[in-house]
Design a protein around this motif. Structure first.
Motif, PDB file in Angstrom:
ATOM      1  N   PRO A  92      -2.651  10.034  -5.032  1.00  0.00           N
ATOM      2  CA  PRO A  92      -3.596  10.274  -3.962  1.00  0.00           C
ATOM      3  C   PRO A  92      -2.911  10.686  -2.745  1.00  0.00           C
ATOM      4  CG  PRO A  92      -2.951   7.862  -4.262  1.00  0.00           C
ATOM      5  CD  PRO A  92      -2.213   8.547  -5.513  1.00  0.00           C
ATOM      6  N   SER A  93      -1.599  10.747  -2.506  1.00  0.00           N
ATOM      7  CA  SER A  93      -0.938  11.366  -1.359  1.00  0.00           C
ATOM      8  C   SER A  93      -0.528  12.880  -1.826  1.00  0.00           C
ATOM      9  CB  SER A  93       0.330  10.642  -1.210  1.00  0.00           C
ATOM     10  OG  SER A  93       1.190  10.552  -2.270  1.00  0.00           O
TER      11      SER A  93
ATOM     12  N   MET B 120       0.789  -1.258   0.068  1.00  0.00           N
ATOM     13  CA  MET B 120      -0.057   0.028   0.087  1.00  0.00           C
ATOM     14  C   MET B 120       0.958   1.372  -0.031  1.00  0.00           C
ATOM     15  SD  MET B 120      -2.836  -1.317   2.619  1.00  0.00           S
ATOM     16  CE  MET B 120      -3.745   0.289   2.972  1.00  0.00           C
ATOM     17  N   SER B 121       1.912   1.312   0.922  1.00  0.00           N
ATOM     18  CA  SER B 121       2.763   2.390   0.798  1.00  0.00           C
ATOM     19  C   SER B 121       3.698   2.503  -0.608  1.00  0.00           C
ATOM     20  CB  SER B 121       3.976   2.147   2.106  1.00  0.00           C
ATOM     21  OG  SER B 121       3.262   2.200   3.344  1.00  0.00           O
ATOM     22  N   ALA B 122       3.837   1.486  -1.171  1.00  0.00           N
ATOM     23  CA  ALA B 122       4.517   1.718  -2.596  1.00  0.00           C
ATOM     24  C   ALA B 122       3.686   2.355  -3.352  1.00  0.00           C
ATOM     25  CB  ALA B 122       5.027   0.337  -2.873  1.00  0.00           C
ATOM     26  N   ILE B 123       2.411   1.822  -3.555  1.00  0.00           N
ATOM     27  CA  ILE B 123       1.193   2.261  -4.594  1.00  0.00           C
ATOM     28  C   ILE B 123       1.113   3.585  -4.229  1.00  0.00           C
ATOM     29  CG2 ILE B 123      -1.088   2.110  -5.281  1.00  0.00           C
ATOM     30  CD1 ILE B 123      -0.913  -1.044  -4.280  1.00  0.00           C
ATOM     31  N   LEU B 124       0.760   4.063  -3.132  1.00  0.00           N
ATOM     32  CA  LEU B 124       0.468   5.477  -2.778  1.00  0.00           C
ATOM     33  C   LEU B 124       1.752   6.597  -2.904  1.00  0.00           C
ATOM     34  CD1 LEU B 124      -1.728   4.957   0.560  1.00  0.00           C
ATOM     35  CD2 LEU B 124      -2.578   5.360  -1.766  1.00  0.00           C
ATOM     36  N   GLY B 125       2.711   5.758  -2.583  1.00  0.00           N
ATOM     37  CA  GLY B 125       4.215   6.675  -2.855  1.00  0.00           C
ATOM     38  C   GLY B 125       4.226   6.952  -4.434  1.00  0.00           C
TER      39      GLY B 125
END
Length: 457
Positions: A339-340, A290-295
């Motif tokens: 998104p971030s 999830m962090s990888a995708i949002l990053g």
């Protein structure tokens, strides 16, 4: 319905929020009580507000949807080729082959794959102009997007030696830059630093300095550089880390008139994975993906929950792939662009990480550059210092791995299920520099538990 639903409420400034918090603290110091400082020196506040220290927001330019990538280690050509095709049919969107030697017939390996709409990564553990030229021909003939992960500086960092030597290795890269126009062939293995215990600021700075060696030593780089990143468990920090890598890379690339964005391939960290209570690894890899995708990672290759102790197997791969399929198609992580961007907390983290990493990068360059500091042992020493601090936090229980140093299942037995050796392997050999060693936090504790199992038996 078009009326502003919040027009009846007066805006509340950050100053008013802080005053109210200070009142609720009943005399306790605001900074000492509520502001937390990470091991990187990043200060985290209890709240963020649009009127407080918010400069121009960063633009990570990660507008395209992430690709679900499947790792395949090529040991049997036919089985690996069939497995790649089956994986694509089961939801994967790209394949990453790891190849140990140039005896593999690469044409047969990809013959059945729909290369026109499938990105393929070749992680080569050797350096061969002829082999890479074959891949380039495949990319041209089949209109394929192919990344060949060639990273001599990364090999020096990980193995302690070049493929041949500094001059020869970079001569090969310069030859390929002219001979191969259809593939991406320069790669930076930034995952090594995270898995060895470097903190977030160090990881970003070392990746940047690592990439700078290629900008300085390869005459023509006409394709995007691939950056492989390992994603840890600190959710928001990892989002900010990937964003900072992209921002700083683009800043560096402009200095060399390199007009391509980097291509980020993200893989969950090995450092926090555990042998005991291994199902918790699925929870860890889920938040890391999830962090990888949002990053803003371009592709994510998940780590199977049992990869520490089992050989590659269909069940572990399927579970790992399904985690990404759920995130993409059921949680709709691919539906929002960047998104971030604009999230005050993440923007603040990104800004702090960027500034600290840029300072460290400048220091590395002022002292001879990445390769020079590897040869001198400076980078290895700094990573070891960071790893030791983290290990001390884990050993003291301040850094928690559930099921290992917190709420362990004393009845859990693993000695009978080990197909792979899950600890650091010692391989005495002569090296040019001290290699950077990947090591998991739980290794010592797990070895003690395995010894206890043997005594009971």
């Amino acid at each position: 319905m078009s009326n502003d639903l919040f027009s009846d409420f007066q805006p509340v400034s950050s100053k008013q929020w802080k005053q109210q918090i200070q009142y609720e603290l009943k005399g306790a110091d605001y900074n000492e009580t509520l502001i937390w400082e990470s091991t990187e020196g990043i200060k985290v506040k209890p709240f963020y507000h649009k009127d407080e220290d918010q400069k121009n927001f960063a633009n990570t330019n990660s507008s395209q949807s992430f690709k679900i990538c499947q790792n395949i280690f090529v040991y049997d050509l036919e089985k690996s080729a069939d497995r790649a095709l089956e994986t694509l049919n089961r939801g994967a969107e790209s394949i990453r082959f790891t190849i140990e030697n140039e005896t593999i017939d690469v044409e047969k390996l990809v013959a059945k794959l729909p290369l026109a709409n499938t990105t393929v990564y070749f992680n080569l553990l050797f350096l061969s102009i002829d082999f890479v030229k074959k891949i380039d021909t495949i990319a041209k003939d089949r209109n394929a997007t192919i990344f060949v992960q060639i990273d001599p500086a990364g090999r020096l960092a990980k193995e302690g030696n070049w493929f041949t030597n500094l001059e020869t290795d970079f001569d090969v890269l310069n030859t390929l830059s002219i001979a191969c126009q259809n593939i991406h062939f320069i790669s930076v293995d930034g995952a090594l630093y995270q898995n060895a215990g470097a903190n977030a600021v160090q990881q970003i700075a070392y990746i940047l300095a690592h990439a700078n060696e290629y900008f300085n030593r390869v005459a023509t780089i006409s394709k995007p550089i691939l950056i492989q990143v390992s994603v840890g468990t600190n959710y928001f920090f990892e989002i900010a880390k990937i964003r900072a890598i992209r921002l700083l890379f683009n800043l560096l690339a402009k200095e060399y008139d390199h007009n391509f964005d980097c291509h980020i391939l993200a893989i969950p960290s090995k450092r926090n994975k555990t042998l005991y209570d291994y199902n918790v690894n699925m929870l860890r890899t889920t938040t890391e993906c999830m962090s990888a995708i949002l990053g803003g990672a371009d592709a994510v290759a998940n780590l199977p929950y049992d990869s520490l102790y089992h050989k590659d197997n269909e069940f572990g791969d399927r579970i790992a792939r399904n985690q990404l399929l759920v995130l993409k198609h059921e949680s709709y992580f691919d539906k929002v662009s960047n998104p971030s961007d604009g999230a005050y907390y993440i923007e603040n983290l990104t800004s702090q990480l960027t500034e600290k990493a840029l300072t460290l990068f400048k220091d590395i360059e002022a002292n001879g550059g990445f390769i020079t500091q590897l040869v001198e042992g400076t980078i290895q020493r700094k990573i070891q210092e960071s790893a030791t601090k983290e290990q001390e936090l884990f050993d003291s229980g301040k850094e928690i791995l559930l099921g290992t140093n917190k709420y362990p299942n004393k009845n859990d037995r693993m000695s009978h299920d080990l197909e792979l050796f899950p600890f650091v392997k010692t391989k005495p050999r002569k090296t040019l520099v001290s290699p950077i060693i990947e090591k998991r936090l739980a290794e010592k504790m797990e070895q003690e538990r395995l010894e206890t199992e043997k005594e009971v038996q």
